[in-house]
Write an enzyme that holds these catalytic residues in place. Structure first.
Site, PDB file in Angstrom:
ATOM      1  CE  LYS A   1      -0.660  -7.895   3.036  1.00 22.73           C
ATOM      2  NZ  LYS A   1      -0.755  -8.790   1.909  1.00 22.73           N
TER       3      LYS A   1
ATOM      4  CE  LYS B   1       6.562 -10.110   3.604  1.00 22.89           C
ATOM      5  NZ  LYS B   1       5.954 -11.379   3.378  1.00 22.89           N
TER       6      LYS B   1
ATOM      7  CE  LYS C   1       3.316 -12.935  -4.014  1.00 22.70           C
ATOM      8  NZ  LYS C   1       2.282 -12.965  -2.981  1.00 22.70           N
TER       9      LYS C   1
END
Ligand code: ATP
Ligand code: LTN
Length: 336
Positions: free
Chosen positions: A119, A201, A204
């Site tokens: 992130k 993966k 969202k």
């Protein structure tokens, strides 16, 4: 006279961040299993809105996504009378225990977390302290409820390991403080990959075309599958290494059929890729239709959602306060 004694049920805890539209990956990897688990365990299902703040959120969207996630939990079959469905920020003990746990978590441990590394790379302009301390807030979520089991996807295993280390560390200093949580690995949990890059993966917070949202209309679902990346061969075979796109389609259909992707490959053998994509679309549309219908009904009754979350927060708060009081006392914080 016969007495029937029932052992106390174990506590199971899980959470999803209201950080975007809930995806088919979240449904297959998390939500769908929650319903079955609720039959056997005392469950808490949380909307981790404080975790969502570790990445910039648009306030109106965050509010909408939180409400929508609550409705989706229920639309997927979770009964809020039985399980506790609530929002993290409604129970102040989460942030309070997170602070305490931060004082027992090492910089070295947090810097090793792969989600932090991923992130930070993705949001290089906003590497904030909350993103770094994300795992200690997650540990607080879990430990507040003396949780026995945490169902997690592969991506969250490292965080759960850290929560266990923190619990053991504090128990070493203050015996009997926390239940040490175990990971709950579901036999049927599949990792669903992105439609535009099947080596990553499905997430969202990625581009819209890369994921199927649980609330996508049938037309959108068909279009997204039609555009899904496959390969230049024609053979349908489950081989995630060499054929990630085709394997992902097989995993999706198999997860919804309740069989293995290898078995699904046998069923689909001889079909063209176009037909495989159509089969995936139709399976997904059929599974999501009743959920979407129930979701629309629930979203039409905002008062019900609000009352449900209020009741959930009260039940969670009662349990959380019990643990937090114990922690404050054992650590020597002056009690009035
Ligand atoms: P974000 O993109 O905002 O980081 P996310 O889509 O990865 O979010 P989370 O809120 O982090 O979703 O995860 C919620 C739950 O869904 C977790 O239990 C996680 O393991 C599961 N999950 C998320 N993505 C997938 C996926 N692609 N396949 C299977 N399970 C998934
Ligand atoms: N980090 C989790 C969401 C989450 C969670 C939790 C999961 C927040 N708190 C406690 C299990 C237990 C994720 O899935 N990304």
């Amino acid at each position: 006279m016969e007495t029937t004694q029932t052992a106390p049920r174990k506590t199971l805890y899980s959470a999803i961040q209201p950080s975007g539209s809930i995806t088919l990956g979240n449904y297959i990897g998390a939500l769908r299993n929650f319903v079955l688990l609720a039959e056997d365990y005392d469950c808490l299902f949380c909307m981790a809105d404080l975790h969502a703040l570790t990445v910039r959120q648009e306030p109106a969207a965050l509010r909408r996504n939180t409400q929508s996630l609550a409705a989706l939990y229920i639309a997927c079959g979770i009964d809020p009378e039985k399980s506790i469905v609530y929002c993290q920020s409604h129970v102040p003990e989460h942030a309070e225990l997170a602070w305490i746990l931060n004082c027992f978590t090492y910089m070295g441990e947090l810097s090793r977390m792969t989600q932090f590394k991923d992130k930070s790379a993705k949001h290089a302009d906003n590497i904030n302290a909350g993103l770094f301390a994300y795992p200690s807030l997650m540990a607080a979520d879990i430990l507040l409820y003396q949780t026995n089991l945490v169902p997690v996807g592969a991506d969250q295993k490292q965080h759960l390991e850290l929560a266990r280390d923190i619990a053991n560390r504090l128990n070493g200093l203050y015996p009997g403080l926390f239940t040490v949580p175990e990971p709950y690995i579901s036999k049927t949990s599949a990792r669903i990959m992105s439609l535009s890059d099947p080596t990553r993966k499905m997430s969202k917070s990625d581009a819209e075309d890369s994921y199927i949202a649980v609330l996508d209309t049938p037309d959108v679902i068909r279009r997204k599958f039609r555009r899904a990346v496959t390969d230049s061969e024609t053979e349908i075979r489950y081989d995630p290494e060499n054929k990630p796109g085709v394997s992902n389609l097989l995993s999706i259909i198999a997860a919804l059929d309740g069989i293995t992707p290898e078995e699904e490959a046998v069923k689909m053998q001889g079909l063209q890729y176009g037909a495989l994509k159509e089969a995936a679309s139709e399976s997904v549309i059929a599974v999501l239709a009743p959920i979407q219908e129930r979701y629309q009904q629930l979203m039409g009754d905002k008062e019900y959602i609000q009352n449900t979350l209020k009741a959930g927060a009260e039940r969670a708060h009662y349990l959380a306060l019990k643990t937090l009081r114990k922690v404050y006392k054992k650590l020597g914080l002056y009690q009035l």
